[in-house]
Design a protein around this motif. Structure first.
Motif, PDB file in Angstrom:
ATOM      1  N   GLY A 203       3.490  10.329  -4.620  1.00 18.67           N
ATOM      2  CA  GLY A 203       4.759  10.801  -4.083  1.00 18.67           C
ATOM      3  C   GLY A 203       4.735  10.835  -2.561  1.00 18.67           C
ATOM      4  N   GLY A 204       5.736  11.484  -1.984  1.00 16.58           N
ATOM      5  CA  GLY A 204       5.778  11.639  -0.532  1.00 16.58           C
ATOM      6  C   GLY A 204       7.029  11.052   0.085  1.00 16.58           C
ATOM      7  N   ASP A 205       7.891  11.930   0.631  1.00  9.56           N
ATOM      8  CA  ASP A 205       9.122  11.465   1.254  1.00  9.56           C
ATOM      9  C   ASP A 205       8.853  10.576   2.463  1.00  9.56           C
ATOM     10  N   ARG A 206       7.756  10.850   3.199  1.00 10.59           N
ATOM     11  CA  ARG A 206       7.463  10.030   4.378  1.00 10.59           C
ATOM     12  C   ARG A 206       7.297   8.563   3.986  1.00 10.59           C
ATOM     13  N   PHE A 207       6.576   8.316   2.898  1.00 12.41           N
ATOM     14  CA  PHE A 207       6.347   6.939   2.487  1.00 12.41           C
ATOM     15  C   PHE A 207       7.655   6.288   2.028  1.00 12.41           C
ATOM     16  N   LEU A 208       8.493   7.050   1.354  1.00 14.11           N
ATOM     17  CA  LEU A 208       9.776   6.520   0.909  1.00 14.11           C
ATOM     18  C   LEU A 208      10.655   6.165   2.107  1.00 14.11           C
ATOM     19  N   GLU A 209      10.699   7.033   3.097  1.00  9.82           N
ATOM     20  CA  GLU A 209      11.483   6.756   4.304  1.00  9.82           C
ATOM     21  C   GLU A 209      10.945   5.544   5.052  1.00  9.82           C
ATOM     22  N   THR A 210       9.620   5.425   5.086  1.00  8.29           N
ATOM     23  CA  THR A 210       8.992   4.292   5.752  1.00  8.29           C
ATOM     24  C   THR A 210       9.384   2.988   5.079  1.00  8.29           C
ATOM     25  N   LEU A 211       9.371   2.979   3.748  1.00  8.11           N
ATOM     26  CA  LEU A 211       9.755   1.785   2.992  1.00  8.11           C
ATOM     27  C   LEU A 211      11.233   1.450   3.184  1.00  8.11           C
ATOM     28  N   GLU A 212      12.072   2.457   3.262  1.00 13.16           N
ATOM     29  CA  GLU A 212      13.498   2.221   3.496  1.00 13.16           C
ATOM     30  C   GLU A 212      13.719   1.574   4.864  1.00 13.16           C
ATOM     31  N   ARG A 213      13.037   2.072   5.883  1.00 15.16           N
ATOM     32  CA  ARG A 213      13.198   1.527   7.231  1.00 15.16           C
ATOM     33  C   ARG A 213      12.711   0.094   7.299  1.00 15.16           C
TER      34      ARG A 213
ATOM     35  N   TYR B 141      11.039  -7.630  -4.757  1.00 15.05           N
ATOM     36  CA  TYR B 141      11.334  -7.205  -6.128  1.00 15.05           C
ATOM     37  C   TYR B 141      10.810  -5.787  -6.374  1.00 15.05           C
ATOM     38  N   ASP B 142       9.614  -5.487  -5.863  1.00 17.75           N
ATOM     39  CA  ASP B 142       9.053  -4.143  -6.019  1.00 17.75           C
ATOM     40  C   ASP B 142       9.900  -3.106  -5.286  1.00 17.75           C
ATOM     41  N   LEU B 143      10.310  -3.443  -4.060  1.00 16.86           N
ATOM     42  CA  LEU B 143      11.132  -2.517  -3.284  1.00 16.86           C
ATOM     43  C   LEU B 143      12.493  -2.304  -3.933  1.00 16.86           C
ATOM     44  N   ALA B 144      13.078  -3.372  -4.450  1.00 15.26           N
ATOM     45  CA  ALA B 144      14.386  -3.253  -5.098  1.00 15.26           C
ATOM     46  C   ALA B 144      14.326  -2.290  -6.278  1.00 15.26           C
ATOM     47  N   ASP B 145      13.248  -2.371  -7.059  1.00 12.47           N
ATOM     48  CA  ASP B 145      13.102  -1.482  -8.212  1.00 12.47           C
ATOM     49  C   ASP B 145      12.861  -0.043  -7.776  1.00 12.47           C
ATOM     50  N   THR B 146      11.992   0.152  -6.778  1.00 11.75           N
ATOM     51  CA  THR B 146      11.628   1.493  -6.347  1.00 11.75           C
ATOM     52  C   THR B 146      12.768   2.187  -5.619  1.00 11.75           C
ATOM     53  N   LEU B 147      13.429   1.464  -4.710  1.00  9.72           N
ATOM     54  CA  LEU B 147      14.469   2.055  -3.867  1.00  9.72           C
ATOM     55  C   LEU B 147      15.856   1.942  -4.489  1.00  9.72           C
ATOM     56  N   GLU B 148      15.944   1.223  -5.616  1.00  9.89           N
ATOM     57  CA  GLU B 148      17.223   0.987  -6.296  1.00  9.89           C
ATOM     58  C   GLU B 148      18.232   0.351  -5.330  1.00  9.89           C
ATOM     59  N   ARG B 149      17.779  -0.754  -4.725  1.00 12.02           N
ATOM     60  CA  ARG B 149      18.606  -1.474  -3.760  1.00 12.02           C
ATOM     61  C   ARG B 149      18.741  -2.927  -4.225  1.00 12.02           C
TER      62      ARG B 149
ATOM     63  N   LEU C 259       0.829  -1.209   0.000  1.00 16.73           N
ATOM     64  CA  LEU C 259       0.000   0.000   0.000  1.00 16.73           C
ATOM     65  C   LEU C 259       0.865   1.260   0.000  1.00 16.73           C
ATOM     66  N   PHE C 260       1.927   1.254   0.820  1.00 22.93           N
ATOM     67  CA  PHE C 260       2.842   2.403   0.810  1.00 22.93           C
ATOM     68  C   PHE C 260       3.457   2.591  -0.577  1.00 22.93           C
ATOM     69  N   LEU C 261       3.843   1.484  -1.210  1.00 24.30           N
ATOM     70  CA  LEU C 261       4.411   1.577  -2.561  1.00 24.30           C
ATOM     71  C   LEU C 261       3.409   2.159  -3.546  1.00 24.30           C
ATOM     72  N   ARG C 262       2.188   1.672  -3.509  1.00 20.33           N
ATOM     73  CA  ARG C 262       1.163   2.160  -4.432  1.00 20.33           C
ATOM     74  C   ARG C 262       0.897   3.642  -4.208  1.00 20.33           C
ATOM     75  N   CYS C 263       0.815   4.050  -2.957  1.00 20.26           N
ATOM     76  CA  CYS C 263       0.539   5.455  -2.661  1.00 20.26           C
ATOM     77  C   CYS C 263       1.729   6.329  -3.078  1.00 20.26           C
ATOM     78  N   TYR C 264       2.926   5.842  -2.837  1.00 18.14           N
ATOM     79  CA  TYR C 264       4.110   6.611  -3.232  1.00 18.14           C
ATOM     80  C   TYR C 264       4.164   6.783  -4.745  1.00 18.14           C
ATOM     81  N   HIS C 265       3.929   5.712  -5.484  1.00 14.23           N
ATOM     82  CA  HIS C 265       3.989   5.809  -6.943  1.00 14.23           C
ATOM     83  C   HIS C 265       2.870   6.689  -7.500  1.00 14.23           C
ATOM     84  N   ALA C 266       1.722   6.689  -6.824  1.00 19.55           N
ATOM     85  CA  ALA C 266       0.592   7.479  -7.310  1.00 19.55           C
ATOM     86  C   ALA C 266       0.720   8.955  -6.948  1.00 19.55           C
TER      87      ALA C 266
END
Length: 226
Positions: free
Chosen positions: A82-92, A141-149, A73-80
């Motif tokens: 944006g939002g640094d909070r969601f990106l930071e949440t996914l990184e953590r 796989y989704d996180l690896a693509d989004t976060l480039e990790r 859900l965080f990924l979908r909301c971020y892609h739709a």
């Protein structure tokens, strides 16, 4: 429930172009993001009778499936939106899952099965269910693509290897699947009617996008379940 299924319904409205759904999705997921604990996961607050009885897990445990669904859900909301909070949440959460899967897994010949449940205060090693494992691989796989990790993709590959290594051992005599595998290599419990099939279908699509081909072993398990 950390999976916040109500937010999922509202996010689908938002993705369909409803502005009110967009505002609610962002606001509600922002509130959920603030509940990420110091470890990096979201706790299931109530005590589970069977997890307490079988594995000694107290209230506030980590459920890999609920947390996986939430990250999607965080990924979908971020892609739709944006939002640094969601990106930071996914990184953590990614950092936490890399640590968790490193410490709480059992091995096959070339892969890892990650335990479904955990509590920081302790408990016994738990099983790994096929639906949890498949959904976690798709998320990685989704996180690896989004976060480039790339390390997240490598962890997903390791977990897919575990499914390959065990292969059609998941299939029962009636062609249905066992629900889970235990650390001693035995299988057990009754599978869901369709959830695991859908997770394998999603994972198959992820593998095709990542590597250009379907996985024959996962296809064989899917065919049996179907």
């Amino acid at each position: 429930c950390p999976a916040t299924y109500l937010v999922k319904e509202i996010l689908e409205i938002a993705e369909a172009g409803q502005y009110g759904g967009k505002i609610l999705s962002i606001a509600m997921l922002d509130a959920v993001a603030r509940q990420q604990n110091a470890y990096g996961f979201w706790e299931t607050a109530p005590q589970s009778g069977w997890l307490s009885r079988d594995y000694g897990l107290a209230a506030g445990f980590y459920d890999t499936r609920f947390n996986t669904d939430l990250q999607e859900l965080f990924l979908r909301c971020y892609h739709a939106f944006g939002g640094d909070r969601f990106l930071e949440t996914l990184e953590r959460y990614s950092d936490f899952f890399l640590w968790y899967s490193e410490k709480y897994h059992f091995e096959t010949e070339t892969g890892w099965f990650v335990e479904d449940y955990y509590h920081p205060d302790g408990g016994q090693p738990t099983h790994c269910s096929l639906n949890h494992q498949a959904a976690e691989c798709s998320l990685l796989y989704d996180l690896a693509d989004t976060l480039e990790r790339p390390e997240l993709q490598a962890r997903a590959d390791l977990m897919v290897n575990a499914i390959r290594d065990t292969g059609t051992a998941w299939v029962m005599d009636d062609s249905d699947l066992y629900y889970c595998i235990y650390p001693d290599g035995s299988y057990g419990r009754d599978d869901y009617p369709y959830l695991t099939y859908n997770d394998l279908l999603t994972l198959q699509g992820d593998l095709e996008r990542q590597y250009g081909a379907r996985d024959a072993t996962i296809q064989a398990i899917r065919d049996a379940k179907k």
